[in-house]
Design a protein around this motif. Structure first.
Motif, PDB file in Angstrom:
ATOM      1  N   VAL B 168       0.820  -1.211   0.000  1.00  0.00           N
ATOM      2  CA  VAL B 168       0.000   0.000   0.000  1.00  0.00           C
ATOM      3  C   VAL B 168       0.851   1.257   0.000  1.00  0.00           C
ATOM      4  O   VAL B 168       0.463   2.276  -0.532  1.00  0.00           O
ATOM      5  N   PRO B 179      -1.525  12.802  -4.325  1.00  0.00           N
ATOM      6  CA  PRO B 179      -2.544  11.780  -4.481  1.00  0.00           C
ATOM      7  C   PRO B 179      -3.921  12.289  -4.099  1.00  0.00           C
ATOM      8  O   PRO B 179      -4.908  11.674  -4.388  1.00  0.00           O
ATOM      9  N   ARG B 304      -6.194  13.314   5.808  1.00  0.00           N
ATOM     10  CA  ARG B 304      -6.569  11.973   5.324  1.00  0.00           C
ATOM     11  C   ARG B 304      -6.651  11.970   3.810  1.00  0.00           C
ATOM     12  O   ARG B 304      -6.264  11.000   3.164  1.00  0.00           O
ATOM     13  N   PRO B 308      -2.619  10.669   2.383  1.00  0.00           N
ATOM     14  CA  PRO B 308      -3.147   9.379   2.867  1.00  0.00           C
ATOM     15  C   PRO B 308      -2.063   8.433   3.362  1.00  0.00           C
ATOM     16  O   PRO B 308      -2.349   7.521   4.131  1.00  0.00           O
ATOM     17  N   GLU B 309      -0.800   8.685   2.940  1.00  0.00           N
ATOM     18  CA  GLU B 309       0.284   7.789   3.363  1.00  0.00           C
ATOM     19  C   GLU B 309       0.627   7.978   4.839  1.00  0.00           C
ATOM     20  O   GLU B 309       1.224   7.107   5.455  1.00  0.00           O
ATOM     21  N   ALA B 310       0.279   9.130   5.399  1.00  0.00           N
ATOM     22  CA  ALA B 310       0.623   9.393   6.800  1.00  0.00           C
ATOM     23  C   ALA B 310      -0.296   8.584   7.712  1.00  0.00           C
ATOM     24  O   ALA B 310      -1.441   8.311   7.371  1.00  0.00           O
ATOM     25  N   ASN B 311       0.223   8.212   8.863  1.00  0.00           N
ATOM     26  CA  ASN B 311      -0.534   7.399   9.813  1.00  0.00           C
ATOM     27  C   ASN B 311      -1.445   8.292  10.673  1.00  0.00           C
ATOM     28  O   ASN B 311      -0.958   9.089  11.468  1.00  0.00           O
ATOM     29  N   PRO B 312      -2.773   8.138  10.533  1.00  0.00           N
ATOM     30  CA  PRO B 312      -3.687   8.999  11.294  1.00  0.00           C
ATOM     31  C   PRO B 312      -3.528   8.842  12.805  1.00  0.00           C
ATOM     32  O   PRO B 312      -3.801   9.775  13.558  1.00  0.00           O
TER      33      PRO B 312
END
Lengths: 106, 345
Positions: B168, B179, B304, B308-312
């Motif tokens: 992913v 993105p 988000r 989106p690659e960052a960890n929420p």
């Protein structure tokens, strides 16, 4: 005996911020309808609260004919590859009114 | 003791009650959207009130405040980003997403600061309210720019294809720029954010309404305000406590960032409010709180979509589970004392 017709049910669990994107995707690929339910839970990207606006999750359900499923899955896969967190699963369902789910083929 | 008077503020005590209720696993549950409804009311009430006062305000000071709000909103995320990259605990994309939260603001913290100042009898200017509205969005833009930069450097570093196709995390080359979609769309989202629309809209309504019309609204926007704030913080205490459990996941160094970064932002804000904008102790304290607070409503959904690659888990635990309780309980009196010291010196 009521006749039943086979269709595919695509379910997607994701953050509610993704709702607009998914709706756009459905419209783009001629999906005739979908249902969105507020959801909460926990998963690989941490906890999701049940609060909309406070990082809540949604469960999106859409019934499509098998011929339409693949193009939707490809679009979903592109989103996954970009890093979006989506939990996706497909199941077989049977419906009474197949014409409701065949907008594109009509 | 100013710090004790903050702890004994009903709103802060209710926040603590919310935290305790969750920690002792009480079955207490508020309706899912209550905090959202209450925050709409709070923003509307504070906006109407502020707009009413601002109608009498000095345009030059107002413009100056807006300019400095923008400068703070653009600068603080960069400081946060550099600090996070130095810890080497998170990826540059996580650092971009986290720092965007710290450049933006938390209206809940700001309102608690107002309750605190009212309680200790300190008056304040209304200009920080415009700054609150302005500072919601610029940090999101900075976050996007930092993320785009990080993606380019990651793409340059990882020219060789990553093994284990289907992973992913490895974005294809063509998504290296963004993105989240078109940059203009994300900008529109940042500036048409719900909180910004309510706050600015209510301020305009408050400013142009007839005084007699506003008088009729005062029971709604004034008299019940603190009660609603208590209810909001009660709910937020429970929301925050759910995030405290993720503390171990982020690690002590990142958790420390959740306390040090608001202190840095608080010092910068206090200096801007006191020395540059020339506000009173109350007004400068509010600017310090703006500098110190981290967003947990507007920025998470924006990140988000955009990163989106960052960890929420990282940014939500830090902003909601660490920085928000820190500011509400101990930060506000610290920023107040800091501004008092600056004013005395």
């Amino acid at each position: 005996m009521v006749k039943l017709y086979p269709e595919k049910l695509l379910s997607i669990i994701t953050n509610d911020s993704m709702q607009e994107r998914l709706e756009c995707m459905f419209k783009k690929y001629g999906v005739s309808g979908f249902t969105i339910i507020q959801a909460s839970g926990e998963g690989s990207s941490g906890m999701a609260s049940e609060m909309s606006g406070f990082d809540g999750n949604i469960l999106v359900k859409v019934i499509v004919p098998e011929s339409q499923l693949q193009v939707l899955l490809e679009s979903v896969e592109r989103k996954l590859r970009k890093g979006y967190h989506l939990t996706v699963f497909v199941s077989d369902v049977q419906v009474i009114t197949p014409e409701k789910f065949n907008k594109k083929s009509q | 003791m100013s710090s004790l008077s903050n702890l004994l503020l009903p709103a802060v005590l209710f926040f603590a009650l919310g935290v305790i209720a969750r920690l002792i696993k009480s079955d207490l549950r508020f309706p899912p959207d209550l905090a959202k409804v209450l925050s709409i009311y709070l923003l509307m009430a504070i906006g109407l009130h502020g707009g009413y006062e601002l109608a009498k305000a000095d345009l030059v000071i107002a413009m100056n405040s807006i300019m400095w709000a923008l400068i703070l909103g653009f600068t603080l995320p960069i400081i946060g980003y550099l600090a996070l990259v130095m810890t080497r605990k998170v990826s540059p994309l996580d650092a971009a997403a986290i720092s965007a939260h710290y450049g933006s603001v938390s209206a809940g913290t700001f309102l608690t600061a107002i309750a605190y100042l009212d309680n200790v009898g300190v008056t304040y200017e209304t200009y920080p309210l415009i700054m609150l509205a302005v500072m919601e969005s610029p940090a999101i833009v900075v976050g996007l720019i930092l993320a785009a930069k990080a993606r380019h450097s990651i793409a340059a570093r990882e020219k060789a294809p990553v093994s284990g196709g289907g992973a992913v995390i490895s974005p294809p080359d063509n998504s290296a720029d963004n993105p989240g979609g078109k940059f203009s769309e994300l900008l529109r989202d940042a500036f048409t954010n719900g909180s910004v629309v309510i706050l600015i809209g209510s301020m305009v309504i408050g400013a142009i309404s007839t005084p007699s019309g506003m008088q009729q609204l005062f029971p709604f926007i004034d008299e019940i305000f603190m009660g609603v704030l208590c209810l909001f913080l009660f709910d937020m205490g429970m929301v925050a406590a759910r995030r405290i459990g993720d503390f171990r996941q982020v690690g002590w160094l990142l958790a420390l960032f959740g306390i040090v970064m608001p202190l840095i932002g608080g010092v910068v804000g206090a200096y801007v409010g006191h020395a540059i904008l020339g506000f009173s102790v109350g007004g400068a304290t509010l600017v310090a709180v703006l500098g110190a607070s981290a967003s947990y409503i507007a920025v998470p959904p924006a990140m988000r979509l955009a990163i989106p690659e960052a960890n929420p888990s990282f940014y939500l635990t830090l902003s909601l589970g660490i920085t928000f309780p820190f500011n509400v309980i101990v930060g506000i009196p610290i920023y107040h004392s800091l501004v008092q010291a600056m004013a005395a010196g």
